[in-house]
Motif scaffolding. Structure first.
Motif, PDB file in Angstrom:
ATOM      1  N   VAL A 115       0.755  -1.003  -0.154  1.00 35.68           N
ATOM      2  CA  VAL A 115      -0.115   0.040   0.010  1.00 35.68           C
ATOM      3  C   VAL A 115       0.919   1.427  -0.133  1.00 35.68           C
ATOM      4  O   VAL A 115       1.916   1.490   0.840  1.00 35.68           O
ATOM      5  N   ALA A 116       0.784   2.171  -0.907  1.00 38.53           N
ATOM      6  CA  ALA A 116       1.364   3.375  -0.984  1.00 38.53           C
ATOM      7  C   ALA A 116       0.484   4.428  -0.536  1.00 38.53           C
ATOM      8  O   ALA A 116      -0.571   4.432  -0.778  1.00 38.53           O
ATOM      9  N   VAL A 117       0.852   5.537   0.328  1.00 40.60           N
ATOM     10  CA  VAL A 117       0.235   6.477   0.938  1.00 40.60           C
ATOM     11  C   VAL A 117       0.683   7.784   0.233  1.00 40.60           C
ATOM     12  O   VAL A 117       2.089   8.031   0.756  1.00 40.60           O
ATOM     13  N   VAL A 118       0.008   8.496  -0.360  1.00 46.30           N
ATOM     14  CA  VAL A 118       0.561   9.735  -0.924  1.00 46.30           C
ATOM     15  C   VAL A 118      -0.388  11.085  -0.639  1.00 46.30           C
ATOM     16  O   VAL A 118      -1.619  10.808  -0.800  1.00 46.30           O
ATOM     17  N   ARG A 119       0.140  12.168  -0.187  1.00 46.89           N
ATOM     18  CA  ARG A 119      -0.568  13.277  -0.006  1.00 46.89           C
ATOM     19  C   ARG A 119      -0.301  14.203  -1.285  1.00 46.89           C
ATOM     20  O   ARG A 119       0.767  14.594  -1.255  1.00 46.89           O
ATOM     21  N   SER A 120      -1.618  14.367  -1.973  1.00 47.37           N
ATOM     22  CA  SER A 120      -1.290  15.185  -3.089  1.00 47.37           C
ATOM     23  C   SER A 120      -1.455  16.865  -2.659  1.00 47.37           C
ATOM     24  O   SER A 120      -2.405  17.310  -3.120  1.00 47.37           O
ATOM     25  N   GLU A 131       3.368  -3.048   3.911  1.00 44.26           N
ATOM     26  CA  GLU A 131       2.914  -4.438   3.314  1.00 44.26           C
ATOM     27  C   GLU A 131       2.039  -5.109   4.139  1.00 44.26           C
ATOM     28  O   GLU A 131       2.450  -5.236   5.335  1.00 44.26           O
ATOM     29  N   ARG A 132       0.694  -5.344   3.522  1.00 40.78           N
ATOM     30  CA  ARG A 132      -0.167  -5.987   4.409  1.00 40.78           C
ATOM     31  C   ARG A 132      -0.913  -7.150   3.778  1.00 40.78           C
ATOM     32  O   ARG A 132      -0.959  -7.281   2.363  1.00 40.78           O
ATOM     33  N   ARG A 133      -1.237  -8.360   4.409  1.00 37.37           N
ATOM     34  CA  ARG A 133      -2.056  -9.466   3.799  1.00 37.37           C
ATOM     35  C   ARG A 133      -3.374  -9.157   4.159  1.00 37.37           C
ATOM     36  O   ARG A 133      -3.819  -8.342   4.902  1.00 37.37           O
ATOM     37  N   TYR A 134      -4.185  -9.919   3.292  1.00 39.48           N
ATOM     38  CA  TYR A 134      -5.632 -10.129   3.581  1.00 39.48           C
ATOM     39  C   TYR A 134      -6.071 -10.118   5.004  1.00 39.48           C
ATOM     40  O   TYR A 134      -7.003  -9.375   5.355  1.00 39.48           O
ATOM     41  N   SER A 135      -5.483 -11.122   5.766  1.00 41.78           N
ATOM     42  CA  SER A 135      -6.063 -11.302   7.033  1.00 41.78           C
ATOM     43  C   SER A 135      -5.633  -9.878   7.895  1.00 41.78           C
ATOM     44  O   SER A 135      -6.581  -9.793   8.872  1.00 41.78           O
ATOM     45  N   GLU A 136      -4.834  -9.241   7.596  1.00 47.52           N
ATOM     46  CA  GLU A 136      -4.730  -8.114   8.213  1.00 47.52           C
ATOM     47  C   GLU A 136      -5.745  -6.954   8.107  1.00 47.52           C
ATOM     48  O   GLU A 136      -6.137  -6.279   8.919  1.00 47.52           O
TER      49      GLU A 136
END
Length: 345
Positions: A115-120, A131-136
């Motif tokens: 997952v990338a978090v960007v502030r535009s 980095e996360r998996r479905y269970s998280e």
């Protein structure tokens, strides 16, 4: 205008298309050799044109470099102040799944989503990555629905499936769903400031950093703190109290490894975000006086003018005894982490 989607090639190996009941994991039995499928594919996200894609920088690693270096001797033009609410423009924070890969873990496999978090906003085009998996994702969703049932009742979440979890179409659909899910829940202040949300994004880094700080492993703590800071700044804003606390932790770590130039930059950033105690209409920040004392010491060691810091310190303490009676910055940092994280094991 919404940020253009990216088309990012990724190699995905699939050994068995049938998952376990835990959804994101694949349990291999004794007859595992009977089912062996290996292929590669491309995870596509409504891509822009090839010319536009060529201009898009590729992300190869988590960027832990600090993006707000500055000089303690320069008068700051930053008008940001210590704001307890830490409100930011949620519409300017974007979440994108930029890659997905299958990961083997003993006798199980799962899909890891980056997952990338960007502030535009302004010149900020950097990405903070997790980095996360479905269970998280699933655990986060269940916790939030239990805590905020009314807020979460109309928010969609990709359902569990018994089979097909490693199919390219399933991975692509879940990636888009996760982007929409994170963007939606982020609009609720109660959600984005909840411990559950913080745990999902950056608290695990702070917990690791706390363990390093407690045993004096400052060099090891620095990259972990930088990654947590990068995420906090994207999600909370640069003047949020949590950001100031993490900046203070980095000042402590760099001071202990005799890297005063780096400590200088982080101390400046923290002090620029705190308003003086002398202003009665703004809540006092407990880190202000210890940060000023530490910054004065840094300036003395590296030969910088410290008079403006000494003047600011005198405005925020009654006398020398008052200043010296305040806890040291390291003590405050460790106390803060002890209150927000479990004790080290």
């Amino acid at each position: 205008m919404a940020t253009p989607r990216k088309k990012i090639p990724c190699e995905i190996s699939i050994d068995d298309p049938i998952s376990s009941d835990t959804e994101s994991e694949l349990e291999l039995g004794e007859d595992e050799d009977e089912l062996e499928l290996n292929f590669s594919g491309t995870l596509t996200f409504n891509s822009p044109s090839g010319e536009e894609l060529a201009k898009t920088p590729q992300v190869t690693a988590i960027d832990t470099g600090y993006v707000r270096p500055c000089d303690l001797n320069t008068q700051s033009n930053n008008t940001g102040r210590y704001r307890h609410s830490g409100k930011i423009h949620t519409e300017r924070t974007n979440f994108e799944i930029i890659s997905a890969k299958t990961v083997g873990d003993g006798h199980s496999k799962y899909v890891a989503y980056t997952v990338a978090v960007v502030r535009s906003i302004g010149a900020d085009s950097s990405q903070a990555l997790i980095e996360r998996r479905y269970s998280e994702f699933y655990t986060l969703n269940q916790s939030l629905r239990k805590k905020f049932p009314e807020l979460m009742q109309n928010i969609a979440f990709p359902r569990k499936t018994i089979t097909g979890n490693f199919k390219l179409q399933t991975i692509a659909e879940r990636s888009r769903a996760f982007e929409q899910y994170l963007s939606h829940i982020f609009t609720f202040e109660d959600v984005r400031t909840s411990p559950e949300f913080e745990d999902f994004f950056y608290n695990r880094d702070l917990q690791v950093a706390y363990k390093y700080l407690c045993v004096g492993e400052y060099q090891e703590a620095i990259p972990v703190l930088q990654n947590a800071l990068h995420l906090e700044e994207k999600l909370l804003g640069e003047t949020h109290p949590n950001v100031i606390e993490t900046l203070s932790a980095l000042v402590v770590a760099y001071c202990h490894i005799d890297s005063d130039a780096h400590a200088h930059s982080y101390a400046k950033a923290a002090l620029d975000s705190i308003i003086d105690d002398s202003d009665d209409d703004v809540e006092s920040n407990v880190f202000l006086v210890p940060l000023l004392r530490t910054a004065i010491g840094i300036c003395w060691r590296i030969g910088k003018d410290k008079r403006h810091l000494e003047m600011r310190l005198s405005r925020n303490v009654k006398d020398v005894f008052d200043a010296e009676s305040r806890p040291a910055l390291k003590e405050l940092v460790l106390r803060r982490f002890m209150s927000h994280t479990p004790p080290p094991t």
